[in-house]
Design an enzyme around this catalytic site. Structure first.
Site, PDB file in Angstrom:
ATOM      1  N   ASN A  81     -20.551 -36.753  32.619  1.00 29.41           N
ATOM      2  CA  ASN A  81     -20.001 -38.029  32.195  1.00 29.41           C
ATOM      3  C   ASN A  81     -20.764 -38.590  30.991  1.00 29.41           C
ATOM      4  OD1 ASN A  81     -18.358 -40.537  32.435  1.00 29.41           O
ATOM      5  ND2 ASN A  81     -17.859 -39.602  34.403  1.00 29.41           N
ATOM      6  N   ARG A  82     -20.573 -39.872  30.754  1.00 30.56           N
ATOM      7  CA  ARG A  82     -21.014 -40.450  29.485  1.00 30.56           C
ATOM      8  C   ARG A  82     -22.396 -41.092  29.560  1.00 30.56           C
ATOM      9  NH1 ARG A  82     -15.817 -40.249  30.214  1.00 30.56           N
ATOM     10  NH2 ARG A  82     -14.466 -39.696  28.466  1.00 30.56           N
ATOM     11  N   HIS A 107     -20.699 -35.344  28.917  1.00 30.08           N
ATOM     12  CA  HIS A 107     -20.936 -34.013  29.500  1.00 30.08           C
ATOM     13  C   HIS A 107     -21.967 -33.212  28.694  1.00 30.08           C
ATOM     14  CE1 HIS A 107     -17.871 -34.971  32.280  1.00 30.08           C
ATOM     15  NE2 HIS A 107     -16.824 -34.497  31.645  1.00 30.08           N
ATOM     16  N   HIS A 177     -15.811 -29.143  36.840  1.00 32.84           N
ATOM     17  CA  HIS A 177     -14.699 -29.778  36.142  1.00 32.84           C
ATOM     18  C   HIS A 177     -13.388 -29.028  36.372  1.00 32.84           C
ATOM     19  CE1 HIS A 177     -12.847 -32.289  33.046  1.00 32.84           C
ATOM     20  NE2 HIS A 177     -13.994 -32.954  32.916  1.00 32.84           N
ATOM     21  N   GLU A 309     -14.268 -35.040  40.316  1.00 31.91           N
ATOM     22  CA  GLU A 309     -15.620 -34.616  39.952  1.00 31.91           C
ATOM     23  C   GLU A 309     -16.655 -35.395  40.762  1.00 31.91           C
ATOM     24  OE1 GLU A 309     -16.035 -34.972  35.614  1.00 31.91           O
ATOM     25  OE2 GLU A 309     -13.842 -35.101  35.553  1.00 31.91           O
TER      26      GLU A 309
END
Length: 344
Positions: A81-82, A107, A177, A309
């Site tokens: 994720n971010r 990611h 993913h 996820e």
């Protein structure tokens, strides 16, 4: 019931051998994996009529993965994720990461593990894949050793177990993913029904980075709802969901917890998700696109499949109120995801 694992050479990347692995149980249900990106290539399971079909987006050859930009089936690391502004502070030092999502890192940017060839060995009912990520890789501190252990059971359960250590304090958040479509791609995911065992979500901005607030899911909650009922649909576009759902469980609970249930009524297939992670990031494939044809013979398109996820909170290092995902020297990262395929 016996479960058998086999492998064949699939190609090479920068001189490293890439293999295609198959783990098959006595019913004929099987999973295919590759050590490029430690990725899930296919999951072939029966519908209610005992028709065996593939239910994840994947490519029939290695080139599809080399050209992929959507993390299809891949292991995500060092941090899923971010990370806002592609930076974080740890031990009084600012770490700067790859930017690949506007000003943010998603990611792990261009240093993501989805681009790496893992070492791999087969075991009776699965595959063990390992990777060494050097100190400073993508901006992350510490040399990291990661093991991803895939096993497949007689009951069509795919268990993914992550174990990692680092020689400096660092942050770590690994997930898979895979994009699921339980109809075996006979239709898009709009009519799939989803239950999320979650009352709260992480609030996010338009660029999907967390605001820092944890809010009730309310209209974004799923209790056996059709996915499309939660989408914003108008004449010009469909807007799906890109949200982190916090799993309902006791604080400190470490056992595998039921997190989600996905059902396709037309085929009768179901997918139960269990994990010891604190949450599940639901991504409905709004931006799914592939240049290469998938197993269906056609490129992947938006809403062909969705991701569930299991992971730590996104951008947690920049939000002190979130549970943290710091891997300290001497500690072992130890997390699991279980995907159980069945029928209704």
């Amino acid at each position: 019931m016996a479960v058998k694992t086999s492998s064949r050479l699939w190609g090479q990347v920068n001189g490293a051998d890439v293999f295609l692995f198959r783990i098959e149980n006595e019913s004929g249900a099987y999973v295919e994996l590759t050590n490029y990106g430690a990725a899930i290539v296919s999951v072939v399971v029966p519908d209610r009529e005992q028709q065996f079909e593939n239910v994840v987006v994947g490519f029939p050859d290695l080139d599809g993965y080399l050209n992929d930009t959507c993390y299809i089936g891949s292991t995500i690391g060092r941090y899923a994720n971010r990370i806002t502004n592609a930076r974080f502070k740890l031990d009084n030092k600012i770490c700067y990461l790859d930017t690949n999502d506007g000003k943010n890192s998603n990611h792990a940017g261009n240093s993501g593990f989805n681009y790496r060839v893992f070492a791999a060995e087969t075991i009776d009912n699965g595959v063990v894949m390992t990777l060494r990520s050097p100190d400073g890789d993508g901006g992350y501190p510490g040399a990291l050793e990661l093991g991803v252990i895939y096993t497949w059971s007689a009951d069509n359960e795919l268990l993914i177990h992550y174990k990692a250590t680092a020689d400096k304090n660092t942050i770590a958040n690994f997930t898979n993913h895979a994009y699921f479509n339980l109809s075996a791609f006979k239709s898009k995911i709009y009519n799939h029904k989803l239950t999320m065992l979650s009352d709260n979500i992480v609030d996010s901005y338009e660029d999907y980075t967390p605001s820092g607030a944890i809010i009730p899911a309310k209209q974004k909650a799923f209790n056996n709802n059709k996915l499309s009922d939660k989408f914003k649909i108008d004449e010009s576009r469909v807007e799906g969901l890109n949200l982190f759902y916090i799993i309902n469980k006791e604080a400190g609970e470490r056992a595998l917890t039921n997190a989600a249930l996905l059902i396709d009524e037309a085929s009768g297939r179901s997918l139960e998700v269990y994990t010891d992670y604190p949450g599940v990031f639901l991504y409905t494939g709004d931006y799914l696109n592939s240049t290469s044809p998938t197993h269906t013979g056609n490129p992947a398109k938006p809403f062909d499949a969705l991701c569930l996820e299991c992971q730590h909170y996104p951008d947690s290092i920049n939000h002190p109120n979130f549970p943290q995902a710091i891997l300290q020297v001497g500690d072992v990262y130890d997390q699991s995801i279980l995907y159980k395929f069945g029928t209704i």
